[in-house]
Design an enzyme around this catalytic site. Structure first.
Site, PDB file in Angstrom:
ATOM      1  N   ASP A  56      32.801  39.567  41.083  1.00 37.75           N
ATOM      2  CA  ASP A  56      33.871  39.188  42.001  1.00 37.75           C
ATOM      3  C   ASP A  56      35.033  40.158  41.850  1.00 37.75           C
ATOM      4  O   ASP A  56      35.467  40.454  40.727  1.00 37.75           O
ATOM      5  CB  ASP A  56      34.399  37.786  41.691  1.00 37.75           C
ATOM      6  CG  ASP A  56      33.382  36.687  41.932  1.00 37.75           C
ATOM      7  OD1 ASP A  56      32.379  36.945  42.625  1.00 37.75           O
ATOM      8  OD2 ASP A  56      33.609  35.568  41.435  1.00 37.75           O
ATOM      9  N   HIS A  60      38.392  38.538  46.384  1.00 38.29           N
ATOM     10  CA  HIS A  60      37.554  37.351  46.609  1.00 38.29           C
ATOM     11  C   HIS A  60      38.395  36.107  46.847  1.00 38.29           C
ATOM     12  O   HIS A  60      38.023  35.253  47.663  1.00 38.29           O
ATOM     13  CB  HIS A  60      36.626  37.165  45.409  1.00 38.29           C
ATOM     14  CG  HIS A  60      35.669  36.030  45.516  1.00 38.29           C
ATOM     15  ND1 HIS A  60      34.989  35.723  46.673  1.00 38.29           N
ATOM     16  CD2 HIS A  60      35.258  35.107  44.587  1.00 38.29           C
ATOM     17  CE1 HIS A  60      34.211  34.673  46.461  1.00 38.29           C
ATOM     18  NE2 HIS A  60      34.364  34.285  45.218  1.00 38.29           N
TER      19      HIS A  60
END
Length: 227
Positions: A56, A60
């Site tokens: 991530d 995100h």
């Protein structure tokens, strides 16, 4: 002489039929070339960017946050440590699980803290995504303040399933770290003394990765087959 380094695969294969986050579309491979007709084999891949073992980026969950492409490649590799919390009570990894390990963690000069929750053993089970290990906001804040490049977990998410605010994600990504989720094989690694890498394939808000560790061969832990 030090033992030769061995490469330990810490990723789940990306392929059709693999476990997916509830509601996400499946991995689909559509043929684009056939050997007998075109002289080559090729496929078009369709999958969510946060499928399987993935990283991530701050973008995100954070408006204006960095994409993976905005981060130098060096941010996805470095010395790692394993925080083995399989003996904790309950699903959550709490500040009480993390706090006693912080002095040791800082002494290792690690770039990545890999949290071994034990959830990898549940990969593919119906409850893996619905009810799994995760970090409490307080535990995430402790890790966010250690000067790391990233935090990894052998679990589906840094936050509990169904979380809308994603406080653990926000704490870690807001501090500039990356998060690696759905790792496996962390129980094979030593507590420290290895190099971790999680190179992203795409430069977006997330990307599947082939996560791995370079480990001296004499430090690799063998699976317990006694039971």
């Amino acid at each position: 002489m030090s033992a030769l380094l061995q490469l330990v695969d810490l990723s789940w294969p990306v392929r059709p039929g693999m476990p997916m986050f509830p509601g996400d579309p499946p991995v689909v491979l559509t043929p684009m070339g056939q050997l007998a007709v075109d002289g080559f084999v090729s496929h078009l891949a369709s999958l969510p960017l946060h499928s399987g073992t993935h990283v991530d980026a701050p973008a995100h969950v954070l408006a204006g946050g960095a994409l993976l492409a905005d981060l130098p490649l060096s941010r996805f590799a470095g010395p790692g440590v394993v925080l083995d919390v399989r003996g904790r009570a309950g699903l959550a990894v709490t500040a009480a699980d993390i706090q006693p390990r912080l002095d040791w963690l800082r002494a290792q000069a690690a770039a990545f803290a890999l949290v071994c929750t034990g959830d990898a053993a549940r990969w593919g089970e119906p409850g893996y995504y619905a009810e799994g290990a995760h970090l409490t906001p307080e535990a995430a804040l402790l890790l966010a303040g250690q000067g790391l490049s990233g935090v990894g977990l052998d679990a589906a998410s840094a936050d509990p399933a169904g979380s809308r605010r994603l406080p653990a994600h926000r704490a870690l990504l807001g501090a500039g770290l990356v998060i690696v989720e759905n790792l496996r094989g962390l129980e094979l690694l030593p507590a420290s003394g290895f190099e971790f890498l999680c190179l992203p394939v795409l430069g977006a808000d997330g990307s599947p990765v082939r996560a791995a560790a370079f480990v001296p061969g004499d430090l690799i832990r063998r699976p317990d087959t006694s039971s």
